[in-house]
Write a protein that holds these residues in place. Structure first.
Motif, PDB file in Angstrom:
ATOM      1  N   UNK A   1      31.547  90.916  39.177  1.00  0.00           N
ATOM      2  CA  UNK A   1      31.147  90.362  37.885  1.00  0.00           C
ATOM      3  C   UNK A   1      31.544  88.928  37.667  1.00  0.00           C
ATOM      4  N   UNK A   2      30.761  88.030  36.861  1.00  0.00           N
ATOM      5  CA  UNK A   2      30.892  86.707  36.393  1.00  0.00           C
ATOM      6  C   UNK A   2      30.759  86.761  35.119  1.00  0.00           C
ATOM      7  N   UNK A   3      31.493  85.597  34.603  1.00  0.00           N
ATOM      8  CA  UNK A   3      31.347  85.300  33.222  1.00  0.00           C
ATOM      9  C   UNK A   3      30.808  83.860  32.867  1.00  0.00           C
ATOM     10  N   UNK A   4      29.957  83.577  32.226  1.00  0.00           N
ATOM     11  CA  UNK A   4      29.618  82.138  32.019  1.00  0.00           C
ATOM     12  C   UNK A   4      29.345  81.879  30.526  1.00  0.00           C
ATOM     13  N   UNK A   5      29.924  80.726  30.274  1.00  0.00           N
ATOM     14  CA  UNK A   5      30.323  80.238  28.933  1.00  0.00           C
ATOM     15  C   UNK A   5      29.483  78.970  28.677  1.00  0.00           C
TER      16      UNK A   5
ATOM     17  N   UNK B   1      27.704  74.736  31.987  1.00  0.00           N
ATOM     18  CA  UNK B   1      28.529  76.081  31.784  1.00  0.00           C
ATOM     19  C   UNK B   1      29.658  76.133  32.370  1.00  0.00           C
ATOM     20  N   UNK B   2      30.720  76.924  32.058  1.00  0.00           N
ATOM     21  CA  UNK B   2      31.860  77.164  32.824  1.00  0.00           C
ATOM     22  C   UNK B   2      31.474  78.713  33.406  1.00  0.00           C
ATOM     23  N   UNK B   3      32.150  78.969  34.494  1.00  0.00           N
ATOM     24  CA  UNK B   3      32.175  80.269  35.057  1.00  0.00           C
ATOM     25  C   UNK B   3      33.382  80.809  35.633  1.00  0.00           C
ATOM     26  N   UNK B   4      33.582  81.928  35.164  1.00  0.00           N
ATOM     27  CA  UNK B   4      34.793  82.786  35.765  1.00  0.00           C
ATOM     28  C   UNK B   4      34.192  83.656  36.654  1.00  0.00           C
ATOM     29  N   UNK B   5      34.312  83.699  37.864  1.00  0.00           N
ATOM     30  CA  UNK B   5      33.776  84.770  38.858  1.00  0.00           C
ATOM     31  C   UNK B   5      34.614  85.582  39.615  1.00  0.00           C
ATOM     32  N   UNK B   6      34.023  86.241  40.463  1.00  0.00           N
ATOM     33  CA  UNK B   6      34.885  87.354  41.256  1.00  0.00           C
ATOM     34  C   UNK B   6      35.845  88.225  40.617  1.00  0.00           C
TER      35      UNK B   6
ATOM     36  N   UNK C   1      39.271  93.930  44.330  1.00  0.00           N
ATOM     37  CA  UNK C   1      40.079  92.939  45.142  1.00  0.00           C
ATOM     38  C   UNK C   1      40.097  91.467  44.826  1.00  0.00           C
ATOM     39  N   UNK C   2      39.507  91.134  43.695  1.00  0.00           N
ATOM     40  CA  UNK C   2      39.437  89.871  43.120  1.00  0.00           C
ATOM     41  C   UNK C   2      40.196  89.468  41.822  1.00  0.00           C
ATOM     42  N   UNK C   3      39.624  88.948  40.868  1.00  0.00           N
ATOM     43  CA  UNK C   3      40.283  88.714  39.779  1.00  0.00           C
ATOM     44  C   UNK C   3      40.467  89.913  38.814  1.00  0.00           C
TER      45      UNK C   3
ATOM     46  N   UNK D   1      40.863  87.628  33.851  1.00  0.00           N
ATOM     47  CA  UNK D   1      39.543  87.208  33.654  1.00  0.00           C
ATOM     48  C   UNK D   1      39.257  86.846  31.962  1.00  0.00           C
ATOM     49  N   UNK D   2      39.773  87.885  31.405  1.00  0.00           N
ATOM     50  CA  UNK D   2      39.686  87.920  29.689  1.00  0.00           C
ATOM     51  C   UNK D   2      40.669  86.526  29.353  1.00  0.00           C
TER      52      UNK D   2
END
Length: 255
Positions: A187-191, A204-209, A213-215, A220-221
Motif C-alpha cells: 500500500x502507498x499513501x500520497x499526500x 506530493x509526499x509519498x509513504x510507500x511499501x 514485510x515492509x513498513x 505508516x500512520x
C-alpha cells in the motif's frame, strides 16, 4: 597485534538478507527448477493482485465503523482492462461522482481517500489498519477530517479532484501500489496540500511499501500524521516538505 580479517559471508548468508532473487544457481544454462517455480508463482500472485476485485462497500463499511462518514465514487474507467489501458481516465471522476461530491459538506482540513489502484489486494489487507492507527493521531493534533471517500478505478491523481470538490486543505490517498515479485500487496499513501486537478508528483509526499514485510500500519500512520501536520502548518507538500518524522510513538485511541 593485527586483528584477524572477518571472513567473507557465503552467498547463502547474503541471500537471507534480501528478498531479491540473487545467487539462484543454475541447472545447465537455465535456472534450477525450484527457483523457476518460485518466480512463476510470484509473477502469478502479482498478476492476480492487479486483477483482483475491489470490495468498495466493505472498505466503506470499515471506515463508517471508525466513525467516518463515507462516500463511494468511481473514476471514468469502464472496467479493469480500461483502467490498465487508459491511466488518464483513472485520474478523472465520472459525472455521477462529481454530482455526488457537489452535494457533500465542504471545507475540512483533510479528506481521506481510499482507492483500489494497481493492487486491490493491498487495499483490502492494509488500508483500514492504517486508517485505524492514523485517526487518533490526527485527533490528538486537532486536525479535522471531512467525509472519507472510497474510489473505484482510481489513480493517485484522482484524489486531487476529490479534494478540490470537497474543499479540503489536504488530501491523503491510500492506494494499492504496483505489485512487485516480492510484494504483491503493498500500500502507498500520497499526500497533497491544496489539491486540484493538474498537480504532479512533485507536489506530493509519498509513504510507500506498507505491507507485512515492509513498513507497518502503525509506522505508516505516524509518518502520514507528521506530514499532514507539517504540510498544513507550512502550506506545502512535495519537494518543499521532507519527512523528518523519526520513530513512531504509540498513540491510544480516545476513550
Amino acid at each position: 597485534m593485527t586483528t584477524p580479517a572477518t571472513p567473507p559471508r557465503s552467498l547463502g548468508e547474503l541471500r537471507r538478507l534480501t528478498p531479491a532473487r540473487v545467487a539462484l544457481g543454475r541447472a545447465g544454462a537455465s535456472l534450477p527448477t525450484d527457483a523457476l517455480l518460485d518466480f512463476t508463482l510470484a509473477h502469478a500472485r502479482a498478476r492476480d493482485a492487479v486483477h483482483a476485485g475491489f470490495e468498495a462497500a466493505t472498505i466503506a463499511g470499515g471506515l463508517e465503523a471508525l466513525g467516518l462518514p463515507t462516500l463511494q465514487v468511481t473514476s471514468r474507467v469502464a472496467d479493469r482492462r480500461d483502467y490498465l489501458a487508459r491511466p488518464d481516465l483513472g485520474r478523472q471522476l465520472d459525472p455521477a461522482a462529481r454530482e455526488r461530491l457537489a452535494g457533500a459538506p465542504k471545507r475540512s482540513d483533510v479528506v481521506l481517500v481510499i482507492g483500489d489502484g494497481l493492487s486491490p489486494v493491498a487495499v483490502a489487507a492494509q488500508a483500514l489498519d492504517v486508517a485505524r492507527h492514523l485517526l487518533p493521531r490526527l485527533a490528538a493534533a486537532r486536525i479535522g477530517i471531512g467525509a472519507a471517500v472510497v474510489a473505484s478505478g482510481a489513480r493517485v491523481a484522482l484524489g486531487d479532484e476529490i479534494g478540490a470538490a470537497l474543499g479540503a486543505r489536504m488530501v491523503v490517498v491510500l492506494i494499492g501500489e504496483r505489485p512487485g515479485l516480492s510484494a504483491p500487496a503493498s500500500l502507498g499513501a500520497y499526500l497533497t496540500f491544496g489539491p486540484r486537478p493538474g498537480l504532479t508528483d512533485a507536489d506530493r509526499n509519498c509513504v510507500s511499501n506498507v505491507h507485512g514485510a515492509g513498513i507497518s500500519a502503525d509506522e505508516a500512520a505516524h509518518k502520514i500524521a507528521w506530514l499532514v501536520r507539517e504540510g498544513l502548518a507550512r502550506q506545502a507538500t512535495g519537494v518543499a516538505l521532507k519527512d523528518e518524522s523519526g520513530d513512531p510513538v504509540p498513540v491510544l485511541p480516545p476513550p
